[in-house]
Design a protein around this motif. Sequence first.
Motif, PDB file in Angstrom:
ATOM      1  N   LEU A 205       0.885  -1.367  -0.196  1.00  0.00           N
ATOM      2  CA  LEU A 205       0.081  -0.201   0.080  1.00  0.00           C
ATOM      3  C   LEU A 205       1.045   1.259   0.012  1.00  0.00           C
ATOM      4  N   PHE A 206       1.911   1.199   0.796  1.00  0.00           N
ATOM      5  CA  PHE A 206       2.775   2.474   0.845  1.00  0.00           C
ATOM      6  C   PHE A 206       3.483   2.777  -0.529  1.00  0.00           C
ATOM      7  N   ALA A 207       4.062   1.666  -1.189  1.00  0.00           N
ATOM      8  CA  ALA A 207       4.843   1.563  -2.331  1.00  0.00           C
ATOM      9  C   ALA A 207       3.786   2.163  -3.459  1.00  0.00           C
ATOM     10  N   THR A 208       2.361   1.570  -3.461  1.00  0.00           N
ATOM     11  CA  THR A 208       1.492   2.131  -4.346  1.00  0.00           C
ATOM     12  C   THR A 208       1.389   3.670  -4.129  1.00  0.00           C
ATOM     13  N   LEU A 209       1.035   4.044  -3.062  1.00  0.00           N
ATOM     14  CA  LEU A 209       0.909   5.594  -2.769  1.00  0.00           C
ATOM     15  C   LEU A 209       2.126   6.270  -3.291  1.00  0.00           C
ATOM     16  N   PHE A 210       3.213   6.110  -3.004  1.00  0.00           N
ATOM     17  CA  PHE A 210       4.354   6.726  -3.517  1.00  0.00           C
ATOM     18  C   PHE A 210       4.687   6.699  -4.905  1.00  0.00           C
ATOM     19  N   ILE A 211       4.164   5.550  -5.490  1.00  0.00           N
ATOM     20  CA  ILE A 211       4.321   5.633  -6.953  1.00  0.00           C
ATOM     21  C   ILE A 211       3.108   6.538  -7.839  1.00  0.00           C
ATOM     22  N   LEU A 212       2.006   6.650  -6.892  1.00  0.00           N
ATOM     23  CA  LEU A 212       0.844   7.287  -7.586  1.00  0.00           C
ATOM     24  C   LEU A 212       1.372   8.832  -7.247  1.00  0.00           C
ATOM     25  N   ILE A 213       1.936   9.124  -6.178  1.00  0.00           N
ATOM     26  CA  ILE A 213       2.339  10.674  -5.829  1.00  0.00           C
ATOM     27  C   ILE A 213       3.253  10.864  -6.766  1.00  0.00           C
ATOM     28  N   ASP A 214       4.293  10.329  -6.773  1.00  0.00           N
ATOM     29  CA  ASP A 214       5.699  10.897  -7.682  1.00  0.00           C
ATOM     30  C   ASP A 214       6.426   9.485  -8.348  1.00  0.00           C
ATOM     31  N   GLY A 215       5.746   8.934  -9.258  1.00  0.00           N
ATOM     32  CA  GLY A 215       6.302   7.772  -9.887  1.00  0.00           C
ATOM     33  C   GLY A 215       7.173   8.257 -10.997  1.00  0.00           C
ATOM     34  N   ARG A 216       6.677   9.279 -11.624  1.00  0.00           N
ATOM     35  CA  ARG A 216       7.688   9.718 -12.807  1.00  0.00           C
ATOM     36  C   ARG A 216       8.820  10.280 -12.380  1.00  0.00           C
ATOM     37  N   GLY A 217       8.854  10.764 -10.791  1.00  0.00           N
ATOM     38  CA  GLY A 217      10.115  11.374 -10.349  1.00  0.00           C
ATOM     39  C   GLY A 217      10.802  10.209 -10.020  1.00  0.00           C
ATOM     40  N   ILE A 218      10.343   9.089  -9.463  1.00  0.00           N
ATOM     41  CA  ILE A 218      11.189   7.927  -9.132  1.00  0.00           C
ATOM     42  C   ILE A 218      11.904   7.229 -10.346  1.00  0.00           C
ATOM     43  N   TRP A 219      11.310   7.430 -11.348  1.00  0.00           N
ATOM     44  CA  TRP A 219      11.684   6.605 -12.653  1.00  0.00           C
ATOM     45  C   TRP A 219      12.964   7.631 -13.135  1.00  0.00           C
ATOM     46  N   ASP A 220      12.565   9.021 -13.243  1.00  0.00           N
ATOM     47  CA  ASP A 220      13.759   9.921 -13.691  1.00  0.00           C
ATOM     48  C   ASP A 220      14.981   9.657 -12.729  1.00  0.00           C
ATOM     49  N   TRP A 221      14.731   9.588 -11.465  1.00  0.00           N
ATOM     50  CA  TRP A 221      15.985   9.165 -10.606  1.00  0.00           C
ATOM     51  C   TRP A 221      16.667   7.754 -11.024  1.00  0.00           C
ATOM     52  N   ILE A 222      15.771   6.902 -11.256  1.00  0.00           N
ATOM     53  CA  ILE A 222      16.395   5.652 -11.650  1.00  0.00           C
ATOM     54  C   ILE A 222      17.282   5.737 -12.931  1.00  0.00           C
ATOM     55  N   VAL A 223      16.584   6.483 -13.995  1.00  0.00           N
ATOM     56  CA  VAL A 223      17.223   6.728 -15.299  1.00  0.00           C
ATOM     57  C   VAL A 223      18.579   7.453 -14.962  1.00  0.00           C
ATOM     58  N   GLY A 224      18.671   8.200 -14.107  1.00  0.00           N
ATOM     59  CA  GLY A 224      19.808   9.214 -13.846  1.00  0.00           C
ATOM     60  C   GLY A 224      20.884   8.548 -13.431  1.00  0.00           C
ATOM     61  N   ILE A 225      20.704   7.291 -12.684  1.00  0.00           N
ATOM     62  CA  ILE A 225      21.750   6.443 -12.377  1.00  0.00           C
ATOM     63  C   ILE A 225      22.712   5.857 -13.241  1.00  0.00           C
ATOM     64  N   PHE A 226      22.134   5.615 -14.603  1.00  0.00           N
ATOM     65  CA  PHE A 226      22.737   5.061 -15.807  1.00  0.00           C
ATOM     66  C   PHE A 226      23.615   6.211 -16.479  1.00  0.00           C
ATOM     67  N   PRO A 227      24.678   5.775 -17.123  1.00  0.00           N
ATOM     68  CA  PRO A 227      25.708   6.778 -17.632  1.00  0.00           C
ATOM     69  C   PRO A 227      24.625   7.504 -18.783  1.00  0.00           C
ATOM     70  N   ARG A 228      25.097   8.753 -19.137  1.00  0.00           N
ATOM     71  CA  ARG A 228      24.312   9.819 -20.051  1.00  0.00           C
ATOM     72  C   ARG A 228      23.961   9.232 -21.526  1.00  0.00           C
ATOM     73  N   ARG A 229      24.820   8.451 -21.900  1.00  0.00           N
ATOM     74  CA  ARG A 229      24.584   7.747 -23.491  1.00  0.00           C
ATOM     75  C   ARG A 229      23.689   6.636 -23.258  1.00  0.00           C
ATOM     76  N   ALA A 230      23.635   6.142 -22.191  1.00  0.00           N
ATOM     77  CA  ALA A 230      22.375   5.165 -21.972  1.00  0.00           C
ATOM     78  C   ALA A 230      21.235   5.460 -21.619  1.00  0.00           C
ATOM     79  N   ARG A 231      20.917   6.764 -21.128  1.00  0.00           N
ATOM     80  CA  ARG A 231      19.679   7.079 -20.573  1.00  0.00           C
ATOM     81  C   ARG A 231      18.595   7.114 -21.423  1.00  0.00           C
ATOM     82  N   ALA A 232      18.734   7.570 -22.805  1.00  0.00           N
ATOM     83  CA  ALA A 232      17.623   7.401 -23.949  1.00  0.00           C
ATOM     84  C   ALA A 232      17.331   6.043 -23.911  1.00  0.00           C
TER      85      ALA A 232
END
Length: 412
Positions: A205-232
């Motif tokens: 339930l907590f994970a679902t709530l956080f994904i609904l609130i800021d799922g796009r931000g969480i995904w952007d943070w995950i993408v930012g972990i990878f090198p810039r050439r691999a982000r696309a």
Amino acid sequence: MTEAKGTSRARRMRVRRSSTSERAYRGAERPDAEPVRDAAASVPYPMRVAAAWSWRLLLVGGVLAVVIFLVIQLRLVIIPVLVAMLISALLVPFSEFLQRHRWPKGLAVAAAMVATLAFVGGLLTLGISQIVRGSADLAEQSVVAWEDFRAWLLEGPLHVTSQQFDQVVQQVVEAAQQQSGVLVSGALSVSSSIGHFLAGLLLALFATLFILIDGRGIWDWIVGIFPRRARAAIDGAGRSGWSTLENFVRVQIFVAAIDAVGIGLGALLLGVPLAIPIAVLVFLGSFIPIVGAVVTGALAVFVALVYNGWGIALAMLGVVLLVQQVEGHVLQPLIMGTAVKVHPLGVVVAVATGSLLAGIPGALFAVPVAAVANVMIMYISGGAWRQAEPPPPAEIRSPLWRTVPQRPGYGR
């Protein structure tokens, strides 16, 4: 002068060739002299290609084995998170729909969560209340059915005597008393499992709530972990996989509804009581592979046996098996395979492999994991991401990120 130089140079070349030929001839006369050869050059080219493929496949298989081992060891955390992703794949489009119609984000998220809890809670309340309301009558009918079964054993073709029947019952009671320690340990394990289930439910339930609130931000943070050439590539593959997961959840609800309508309608036409709670329990149980179908189907057959006798019970069993066969061999492979872009054979193999590796959770998540992995791999191998610009560093949109420690020079 020039001709003399050319003649002397030709003489020197002839001398060198003759000396080289003489050394080669002398070497050939020696039986212990063997030409120097490269061992790798003696291996056929197809064998070298096979070896190159083999060690790479072994490396990939080893990495997958380690990942599966870690997932199994951390299943109490990973399974609730995966459940939250499945629920979020259904609720995120609904929340975004409300936001497009000028609902505030917080109100849209709250409405999605409350609607889901109300729907599931309403179904559970309807099914359980109907069963509890008819429990007294069910108990009386169970006693009558037991007496009829006992009379059939005593007076039927088996010719079982009353003494033999009482001895069998006494042996069953004594065996239960002897295994009381096992029953106690089993009860303790059940209580522990209930505790794990409640903890996993809260985490989901907590994970679902956080994904609904800021799922796009969480995904952007995950993408930012990878090198810039691999982000696309990572960003595009992840979005394609999320779309596939949304399709999977919708189709799974559709299949569960067909199972519930089929078995519930069959129970209603056969005159089996408690048809509505049976349909509700079948709908909820369809989300739990194997166990859900077996338990709900057995409940429908038991109710038919208690209230309507052997003939209707066998007919109800036929209805349950027919619906489950249609669901397993037609709906799941064809409809699910079309929605998640996986071949029907791949769906069947994925479910079988998942259940073999991780039991019920493996069967539950086998198809979505295979579908998402397939779409992401096809997207990356297709190369469409090469024309896309890498996503820019996302700005902080949610106040939740203010609690996350910042890395120097990083947008988060």
